[in-house]
Design a protein around this motif. Sequence first.
Motif, PDB file in Angstrom:
ATOM      1  N   LYS A   3      15.427  -1.173  -1.658  1.00 42.80           N
ATOM      2  CA  LYS A   3      16.618  -0.531  -2.221  1.00 42.80           C
ATOM      3  C   LYS A   3      17.757  -0.517  -1.203  1.00 42.80           C
ATOM      4  CE  LYS A   3      18.181   3.694  -4.543  1.00 42.80           C
ATOM      5  NZ  LYS A   3      19.415   3.812  -3.749  1.00 42.80           N
ATOM      6  N   TRP A   4      17.420  -0.214   0.062  1.00 38.73           N
ATOM      7  CA  TRP A   4      18.449  -0.185   1.108  1.00 38.73           C
ATOM      8  C   TRP A   4      19.082  -1.566   1.272  1.00 38.73           C
ATOM      9  CZ3 TRP A   4      20.084  -2.455   5.487  1.00 38.73           C
ATOM     10  CH2 TRP A   4      20.973  -1.766   6.302  1.00 38.73           C
ATOM     11  N   VAL A   5      18.275  -2.592   1.225  1.00 38.42           N
ATOM     12  CA  VAL A   5      18.804  -3.948   1.362  1.00 38.42           C
ATOM     13  C   VAL A   5      19.742  -4.268   0.203  1.00 38.42           C
ATOM     14  CG1 VAL A   5      18.199  -6.408   1.391  1.00 38.42           C
ATOM     15  CG2 VAL A   5      16.815  -4.774   2.680  1.00 38.42           C
ATOM     16  N   ARG A   6      19.338  -3.931  -1.010  1.00 38.10           N
ATOM     17  CA  ARG A   6      20.198  -4.191  -2.183  1.00 38.10           C
ATOM     18  C   ARG A   6      21.523  -3.452  -2.068  1.00 38.10           C
ATOM     19  NH1 ARG A   6      15.549  -3.010  -5.019  1.00 38.10           N
ATOM     20  NH2 ARG A   6      16.468  -1.060  -5.802  1.00 38.10           N
ATOM     21  N   ASP A   7      21.472  -2.196  -1.593  1.00 35.31           N
ATOM     22  CA  ASP A   7      22.675  -1.365  -1.561  1.00 35.31           C
ATOM     23  C   ASP A   7      23.579  -1.661  -0.367  1.00 35.31           C
ATOM     24  OD1 ASP A   7      21.701  -0.146  -3.810  1.00 35.31           O
ATOM     25  OD2 ASP A   7      20.941   1.635  -2.760  1.00 35.31           O
ATOM     26  N   ASN A   8      23.003  -2.133   0.747  1.00 35.05           N
ATOM     27  CA  ASN A   8      23.781  -2.251   1.975  1.00 35.05           C
ATOM     28  C   ASN A   8      23.913  -3.675   2.519  1.00 35.05           C
ATOM     29  OD1 ASN A   8      24.131   0.785   2.907  1.00 35.05           O
ATOM     30  ND2 ASN A   8      22.009   0.556   2.183  1.00 35.05           N
ATOM     31  N   LYS A   9      22.945  -4.528   2.252  1.00 37.11           N
ATOM     32  CA  LYS A   9      22.977  -5.897   2.788  1.00 37.11           C
ATOM     33  C   LYS A   9      22.529  -6.865   1.695  1.00 37.11           C
ATOM     34  CE  LYS A   9      23.989  -5.198   7.235  1.00 37.11           C
ATOM     35  NZ  LYS A   9      25.070  -5.883   7.995  1.00 37.11           N
ATOM     36  N   SER A  10      23.260  -6.890   0.607  1.00 32.27           N
ATOM     37  CA  SER A  10      22.845  -7.690  -0.547  1.00 32.27           C
ATOM     38  C   SER A  10      22.851  -9.187  -0.258  1.00 32.27           C
ATOM     39  CB  SER A  10      23.754  -7.400  -1.746  1.00 32.27           C
ATOM     40  OG  SER A  10      25.115  -7.682  -1.419  1.00 32.27           O
ATOM     41  N   ASN A  11      23.553  -9.612   0.799  1.00 32.49           N
ATOM     42  CA  ASN A  11      23.600 -11.035   1.154  1.00 32.49           C
ATOM     43  C   ASN A  11      22.601 -11.401   2.245  1.00 32.49           C
ATOM     44  OD1 ASN A  11      25.713 -11.676  -0.649  1.00 32.49           O
ATOM     45  ND2 ASN A  11      27.239 -10.903   0.820  1.00 32.49           N
ATOM     46  N   ALA A  12      21.688 -10.479   2.563  1.00 33.30           N
ATOM     47  CA  ALA A  12      20.705 -10.748   3.613  1.00 33.30           C
ATOM     48  C   ALA A  12      19.877 -11.986   3.274  1.00 33.30           C
ATOM     49  CB  ALA A  12      19.782  -9.551   3.800  1.00 33.30           C
ATOM     50  N   LYS A  13      19.563 -12.756   4.312  1.00 31.59           N
ATOM     51  CA  LYS A  13      18.809 -13.999   4.121  1.00 31.59           C
ATOM     52  C   LYS A  13      17.306 -13.747   4.090  1.00 31.59           C
ATOM     53  CE  LYS A  13      19.395 -18.596   4.125  1.00 31.59           C
ATOM     54  NZ  LYS A  13      20.324 -19.306   3.231  1.00 31.59           N
ATOM     55  N   VAL A  14      16.843 -12.799   4.907  1.00 30.50           N
ATOM     56  CA  VAL A  14      15.410 -12.561   5.001  1.00 30.50           C
ATOM     57  C   VAL A  14      15.145 -11.132   5.473  1.00 30.50           C
ATOM     58  CG1 VAL A  14      15.345 -13.448   7.373  1.00 30.50           C
ATOM     59  CG2 VAL A  14      13.245 -13.429   6.040  1.00 30.50           C
ATOM     60  N   VAL A  15      14.038 -10.574   5.011  1.00 32.46           N
ATOM     61  CA  VAL A  15      13.563  -9.266   5.459  1.00 32.46           C
ATOM     62  C   VAL A  15      12.224  -9.474   6.158  1.00 32.46           C
ATOM     63  CG1 VAL A  15      12.811  -6.959   4.772  1.00 32.46           C
ATOM     64  CG2 VAL A  15      14.700  -8.069   3.560  1.00 32.46           C
ATOM     65  N   VAL A  16      12.110  -8.984   7.393  1.00 31.52           N
ATOM     66  CA  VAL A  16      10.875  -9.103   8.167  1.00 31.52           C
ATOM     67  C   VAL A  16      10.270  -7.703   8.316  1.00 31.52           C
ATOM     68  CG1 VAL A  16       9.825  -9.924  10.304  1.00 31.52           C
ATOM     69  CG2 VAL A  16      11.911 -11.010   9.449  1.00 31.52           C
ATOM     70  N   CYS A  17       9.025  -7.535   7.872  1.00 22.73           N
ATOM     71  CA  CYS A  17       8.395  -6.218   7.901  1.00 22.73           C
ATOM     72  C   CYS A  17       7.191  -6.204   8.850  1.00 22.73           C
ATOM     73  CB  CYS A  17       7.918  -5.834   6.503  1.00 22.73           C
ATOM     74  SG  CYS A  17       9.217  -5.792   5.257  1.00 22.73           S
ATOM     75  N   LEU A  18       7.203  -5.323   9.833  1.00 19.35           N
ATOM     76  CA  LEU A  18       6.048  -5.092  10.696  1.00 19.35           C
ATOM     77  C   LEU A  18       5.281  -3.904  10.127  1.00 19.35           C
ATOM     78  CD1 LEU A  18       4.358  -5.584  13.242  1.00 19.35           C
ATOM     79  CD2 LEU A  18       5.895  -4.021  14.460  1.00 19.35           C
ATOM     80  N   THR A  19       4.062  -4.143   9.658  1.00 17.49           N
ATOM     81  CA  THR A  19       3.286  -3.115   8.973  1.00 17.49           C
ATOM     82  C   THR A  19       1.822  -3.515   8.943  1.00 17.49           C
ATOM     83  OG1 THR A  19       3.001  -1.963   6.835  1.00 17.49           O
ATOM     84  CG2 THR A  19       3.778  -4.237   6.758  1.00 17.49           C
ATOM     85  N   ASP A  20       0.950  -2.593   8.532  1.00 24.10           N
ATOM     86  CA  ASP A  20      -0.446  -2.978   8.327  1.00 24.10           C
ATOM     87  C   ASP A  20      -0.679  -3.458   6.895  1.00 24.10           C
ATOM     88  OD1 ASP A  20      -0.299  -0.621   6.918  1.00 24.10           O
ATOM     89  OD2 ASP A  20      -1.939   0.377   7.984  1.00 24.10           O
TER      90      ASP A  20
END
Length: 424
Positions: free
Chosen positions: A368-385
């Motif tokens: 949701k944050w990406v859609r609202d704030n960085k809608s033109n982002a090329k990629v999202v990288v998630c560090l998680t288990d």
Amino acid sequence: MDLTIDERFVTARLMLQKDATYFYALATFMNMKENPAVGTAGVDIHGTMYWNREFVLSLTIKELAGTIAHEALHVGFIHMLRTNGRHGEIWNIAADIKVNHMLTTMGMVLPSGALIPDSNSYTFNAGMGPDGAQKTVTVTDIDKKTVEKLYDEIYEQVKDILREGSKPGAGESGPGSEKGEGQPQSGLFGKEFDKHITSTESQISPDERDKITNKWRSNNSLAAQIAKQRGKFPGQFQGVLDALLKDKVNWRTILNNYMTNYLPVDYTWQKPHKKSLAIRTYLPNIVRESIDVIVAIDTSGSISQKIMQEFLGEITSIARAFKGLTMTILFADTDIHDVYEVNGSSADINSMELTGGRGGTSHVDVAKWVRDNKSNAKVVVCLTDGYTEFPDINSISCDWIWAISEGGIDENSLPFGRYIKIED
């Protein structure tokens, strides 16, 4: 009676089928195509073997069989997609030394001019060093070393004489380069033999790269199975094959490869490259477009402090390396707690403070944050288990990379995106 081109290839393949089943089976996955522009023989990343008519006619059947096996090993071991920014010609020399050692120890015959090790070592003249003396390069214990290790040893011995402007990752030389399997050419070290066509490596998408890699892993596994059923699988190949199939690649290398593939590159002739004056040749300058990258760090407590610091260090070093890259780092569990934007010299992990977290895990708010704030982002990288609430795939507008920590979910559990295993 002289054999025709087709008869020569058929006879060479039959020889492999009888005496070297693994090479024969691997070669059946390759396409064969005549190409006069290739001086000898060569192979591309897709597994097409190119050959020159005059060259093929000059070989004995045993040499042609050895050449086919040589090219099959290059593509089967995915050498053209393992350069990772290394100096192209040095990488090719290392790959040829390794492949030819494996072939000759099995009794395969290669054309004259190939880079053929002697007694598990190889020595060649790399040219004149800075002191004016001839530089001799030697590698030993070839049977115990990977192509990467051989590359490192050769590079250390020749780095002081590399020509200004020689291109890392060019990767176009080889059963030993484009212009001379059987007649060494005048590459940087005069050691070209067949052609390893990797010029399209940087142009293929990450998905296509994965597709090619997985295809040849599968082909390799099947070829080995066929050879084993006939009792003709070379035992010395098992370790190389195991490493290839297990994909024991450092996660930093994989992450860097993924990230740099998202950076579009163009060239301009309006501003010359800084090396133009030194080499007295007008070179175009590289232009990189600006892109937005989002990095989401799981702060629920499932990620160790050590891995978090190492991951942040790697990701911010990428941000520093590319001027056109703007990276936004989100620290989140079920909610987003901290947001940092870094680019260029501002990419400093020491300035980032974690003020919240240690709750559950959800990536719905990240999407949701990406859609609202960085809608033109090329990629999202998630560090998680990976034990998280995944966002709806229909709400995703860009590529996602999941960097999964040790003890996390496996690749099959991902509903979407690319998978990297982060090991402590």
